[in-house]
Scaffold this motif. Structure first.
Motif, short mmCIF file in Angstrom:
data_model
loop_
_atom_site.label_atom_id
_atom_site.label_comp_id
_atom_site.label_asym_id
_atom_site.label_seq_id
_atom_site.Cartn_x
_atom_site.Cartn_y
_atom_site.Cartn_z
N GLY A 63 36.04 -5.52 20.02
CA GLY A 63 35.61 -6.56 20.94
C GLY A 63 34.91 -5.97 22.16
N VAL A 66 31.14 -6.64 23.35
CA VAL A 66 30.88 -7.22 24.67
C VAL A 66 29.93 -6.32 25.46
CG1 VAL A 66 31.95 -7.69 26.91
CG2 VAL A 66 32.97 -8.60 24.82
N ARG A 124 30.89 -11.49 31.59
CA ARG A 124 31.88 -11.01 30.63
C ARG A 124 32.40 -12.15 29.75
NH1 ARG A 124 34.84 -6.82 29.34
NH2 ARG A 124 33.63 -5.57 30.77
N GLU A 169 32.05 -12.46 25.79
CA GLU A 169 33.20 -12.54 24.89
C GLU A 169 33.06 -13.69 23.92
OE1 GLU A 169 36.63 -12.48 27.44
OE2 GLU A 169 36.45 -10.31 27.74
#
Lengths: 316, 325
Positions: free
Chosen positions: A108, A112, A123, A127
């Motif tokens: 992840g 990102v 952010r 995500e």
């Protein structure tokens, strides 16, 4: 994302020459390769090791580091003569998903970071986008996967994550270098189908590098057959694979094992592919060619179009 | 019917079974990986058994156990009447040992880079025949090279002077040096280019016809297996799920996993995308599913597949481990 209409030429490479500088001078590895990538279409590039498939891909995405260099050649991206931007214009998927992912960060975080570098989003937005990308490439339970490390995923899942990373900048062109070679056959079929779907849905142009002609038959629209740093035959898959014209393409297809075709003896191409620096004069395939003529050893044939297929062979 | 040369019964190879010192003090046990979990087969003289399966299914571990390169956890391996433990320890004599030879996948790793080809080939000859005069060995080494399609002039060269295909020919010549009755070939063409793969497969078949050797031929490539094997064993998570004559298996695969493998082989004759690619992947061998280990991927699994492990039962031309017909 604003992708051109299906079939539009997005990336043209003309006369690419790649050399490696060494103590004995420059060694030519790629010798005048031209190809065209179109939106919504997959170009399969096949050939044996050392033929220059990966170098061609690396040249398109500006990944040639010294001692490798692009000696000459032109790249035209969406009609403009320019080196396409890495990531946003041309993105890449590599053979081994375990080495393509960073082992110490959860996937992840890697997604990102890539999204934020290319799109500059917050952010939270990145995500959400990472989650969507995992869904798009068919990763099950994406919310949990984002927190997992590469070693916790199976080979197929890892390659899906690598694809998601490559798609993060929303590329116009995707170069996939042997994306299924490190995978088991059943997973290979899934990844090939996924690349086909992504190409169609996103309207990307895809260059699919593989040594497996079966993968090209399954996924690609066009094919380019490479031998010793050059393209020897190129055209629509349906034409080149059903009616190969170049003796090397014919030999490769005859040597390919098919299920249900048990034969006493396999057709083989004698000899081995020449190494760079030891390329024969004239047509580089002539020492192994069953149909060679006197002219083949003297002069190199040029890639000449005939209908929708182009071929470099004196037999025309 | 030809005589049975190789007989493998209930072969098991488990890893991590013994806990380390600290773990024993702490009273914890290390997880057990059942790499091979009860595999049985026979190979007749002059015939080929092909083993196929995806990575991690245990096919290479079978090869290494049968070659005596790894101890068995349980089970028996007999080659030409000798038990593998006696062969590997040398108790069965040098002749029993040279009956089995191996060809490995990567000819870049399997040849000693510092040895000239002549030494690579003469070493097994002088090991297995200590009394042979030097001149006789030199003559046999040259013969071997010519049998695999290289020339006498190559004797003084080092491995790096050859291409991958030529190196695999040297590895084959080295295996032939001991005049084996049984050759184990573990993915012998997987590292080679397509045009060279055909050369090596033709060479292996030609050797088999000339010398009547038996092969245990391991590959992940079903088309290669179909071309080479008389009988085929399909492995999944350490077990054989189907073992049948090649003709029967490819004409009418009995196990759903065999069908899945056959369906996923790419073909240059089928242009365009397949309708639906198979779903799922091989389970983690450290945590194999209950019952039939294939059930999570099986399109026809029933309730009992989740609870009951199927045993091999007879079917046309061999055996299959599946509850369903």
């Amino acid at each position: 994302m604003n992708h051109p209409a299906p079939g539009t030429v997005v990336l043209e490479a003309e006369d690419l020459v790649v050399e490696r500088n060494g103590p004995d001078g420059a060694l030519r590895l790629l010798d005048g390769v031209s190809l065209t990538l179109r939106a919504c279409m997959i170009l399969g590039v096949v050939g044996e090791s050392g033929a220059g498939k990966s170098l061609t891909g690396a040249a398109l995405i500006d990944l040639l580091d010294p001692p490798l260099r692009l000696r000459s050649g032109r790249l035209r991206f969406c009609g403009v003569e320019t080196m396409p931007r890495r990531g946003r214009d041309v993105s890449m998927v590599f053979q081994d998903p375990l080495t393509a992912l960073y082992p110490l960060f959860p996937i992840g975080q890697q997604l990102v970071e890539t999204i934020r570098v290319h799109h500059g989003t917050s952010r939270a937005a990145a995500e959400a986008r990472a989650h969507d990308l995992l869904v798009e490439v068919g990763v099950s339970a994406p919310r949990d996967r984002l927190l997992q490390y590469p070693h916790e995923l199976s080979g197929g899942m890892r390659q899906r994550v690598v694809l998601a990373l490559a798609l993060a900048p929303d590329p116009t062109v995707l170069v996939a270098d042997e994306p299924t070679t490190a995978l088991d056959v059943s997973v290979q079929a899934q990844i090939v189908a996924l690349i086909r779907r992504l190409c169609d849905e996103r309207g990307m142009a895809v260059m699919l590098i593989t040594h497996d002609i079966g993968v090209v038959a399954e996924a690609a629209d066009d094919v380019a057959v490479m031998y010793a740093g050059r393209i020897v035959e190129t055209g629509p898959v349906a034409e080149v694979l059903t009616a190969p014209r170049h003796p090397y393409t014919k030999g490769l297809l005859a040597a390919t094992l098919e299920l249900g075709q048990r034969r006493e003896r396999l057709a083989q191409i004698d000899g081995t592919a020449p190494r760079p620096g030891a390329w024969p004069t004239g047509c580089r395939f002539h020492p192994r060619c069953p149909d060679r003529l006197a002219v083949c050893a003297r002069e190199a044939p040029v890639l000449t179009p005939d209908g929708r297929v182009s071929m470099a062979c004196w037999h025309g | 019917m030809a005589e049975t040369l190789v007989r493998v019964e209930g072969l098991r190879r488990h890893f991590g079974a013994r806990a380390g010192f600290v773990a024993r003090l702490a009273g914890t046990t290390r997880p057990l990986l059942r790499a091979v979990d009860g595999v049985s087969f026979t190979i007749e003289a002059g015939r080929t058994l092909g083993l196929v399966g995806e990575s991690g299914c245990g096919k290479s571990t079978v090869a290494r156990c049968v070659a005596g390169l790894q101890p068995l956890t349980a089970g028996e391996v007999h080659i030409a009447g000798h038990e593998i433990r006696a062969i590997a320890s040398g108790a069965a004599g040098p002749h029993a040992r040279c009956q089995t030879q191996m060809i490995f996948q990567d000819p870049f790793a399997s040849l000693n880079p510092r040895w000239r080809v002549g030494r690579t080939l003469s070493d097994p000859l002088s090991t297995f025949d200590r009394d042979a005069p030097r001149a006789a060995i030199a003559g046999r080494v040259a013969d071997l090279l010519e049998q695999v399609g290289l020339s006498r002039g190559d004797l003084g060269k080092y491995p790096h002077e050859f291409s991958g295909g030529q190196r695999q020919r040297i590895a084959i010549a080295r295996a032939l040096a001991a005049s084996p009755a049984f050759i184990i070939a573990d993915e012998p063409t997987s590292a080679l280019d397509l045009s060279v793969q055909a050369q090596i497969l033709n060479l292996l078949q030609q050797i088999q016809r000339a010398r009547q050797v038996s092969f245990l031929f391991i590959s992940h490539n079903l088309a290669v297996i179909e071309h080479m094997a008389d009988e085929v064993g399909v492995m999944y998570l350490g077990r054989l799920v189907e073992r049948r004559s090649a003709a029967a298996l490819f004409a009418d695969p009995a196990h759903p996993y065999t069908r899945l493998l056959i369906e996923t082989v790419p073909s240059t004759r089928r242009i365009g995308p397949r309708r639906t690619p198979p779903q799922g992947e091989v389970a983690d061998p450290m945590r194999p599913p209950s019952g039939c280990t294939f059930h999570p991927r099986c399109p026809i699994a029933e309730a009992r597949c989740r609870s009951e492990t199927p045993v091999l039962r007879p079917t046309a031309g061999g055996v299959v481990a599946c509850h369903l017909d």
